[in-house]
Write a protein that holds these residues in place. Sequence first.
Motif, short mmCIF file in Angstrom:
data_model
loop_
_atom_site.label_atom_id
_atom_site.label_comp_id
_atom_site.label_asym_id
_atom_site.label_seq_id
_atom_site.Cartn_x
_atom_site.Cartn_y
_atom_site.Cartn_z
N GLU A 165 -6.90 -4.01 -3.94
CA GLU A 165 -5.95 -3.01 -3.45
C GLU A 165 -4.56 -3.62 -3.32
O GLU A 165 -4.40 -4.76 -2.88
CB GLU A 165 -6.41 -2.47 -2.09
CG GLU A 165 -5.51 -1.40 -1.53
CD GLU A 165 -6.00 -0.86 -0.19
OE1 GLU A 165 -5.29 -0.03 0.40
OE2 GLU A 165 -7.09 -1.28 0.25
N SER A 210 -0.06 3.35 -3.03
CA SER A 210 -1.05 2.27 -3.08
C SER A 210 -1.95 2.50 -4.27
O SER A 210 -2.10 3.62 -4.75
CB SER A 210 -1.87 2.20 -1.79
OG SER A 210 -2.59 3.39 -1.60
N VAL A 249 -5.84 1.20 -6.01
CA VAL A 249 -7.11 0.50 -5.82
C VAL A 249 -7.79 0.40 -7.18
O VAL A 249 -8.00 1.41 -7.85
CB VAL A 249 -8.02 1.24 -4.82
CG1 VAL A 249 -9.36 0.51 -4.70
CG2 VAL A 249 -7.35 1.37 -3.47
#
Length: 322
Positions: free
Chosen positions: A256, A268, A270
């Motif tokens: 992440e 963000s 991941v």
Amino acid sequence: MRRVPVPAALLCGALLLTSACARDAGGERPPSPGVPTGVTAEAGSATSVHVMWNQLTGEPPVSVYEVYRGRGKVAEVPADRHMVDVVRLRPGTSYVFTVRARDRDGRLGPPSRQVRATTPAADNSAPSRPGSPHGRAVGSRAAQLTWSAATDDRKVASYEVYQGGTKIHSVGGEQTATVVTGLRPGTRYSFTVRARDAADNLSPASGAVRLTTAPGDGLGAATAPADFRAATHRAGGAYYIDLTWMPPRTDGLVTEYQVQLDGRAATSLVFGGQPPRDRASYSFYAGEDAGERRRVRLRARLPDGTWGALSAERTVTTGDGG
């Protein structure tokens, strides 16, 4: 009228459906694949069964294996495999499985012996909360955690250790202690433990264990993404910011990252599956206006659940070079 003899090979070419054509030149019927042996079936969950068998060798070569539940075929498996998970089953139900081999010409061998497996009843009950957690720092990069066992109406399959909201470690259901490694020196941590059963029911979190690792040679800048670069490109009437970097070298995989734009968290990402160990890349939307100047940085969530150091800051302008 005089009859002209017709060679047998030509006759077989014209009459493919006759039994005579199913025989070879010596009058023998071509062999079909053999019977799969060593067939086993074991319930993997309330809705799945794992079926295995021994691979067949010899002639004729096997092309695929067919797996049957009762009289119905439920799976085809390539010849280089000898197992399959049969899913979408009913909880608390007994099933019978057989396996057959098929060769490249479509000939199907005899069925294996029947094997039976019973799926367990559905389990909707989560384990109890693990109790009495304790912990202590072990030097500057590890912590020892202990807790009291949780209970379940069947069995606790595993315990999962969380740092904040991130799972960072897992141990078997028979263990009530573990050592968490890969921590950062001089860093305060808060750990909780949750129990999981075989049906993936997850218990409430235990009480928190708070501790601080001993001072030492911190990872510092080594926790930041290295060789961080940023550029822009235009596509479909909009501009995008393109990032590339080298993941920080840590004791585990980094999955992440957080992107900061103009000093604030913007997005963000991941990585699922196998995250990159070498150069990674990411592109995100930056708007439709050219000439927009943006500052961008990146940081990684480390395997211990904390955020690493920020990368070097890069400045890009939409429309430059694309």
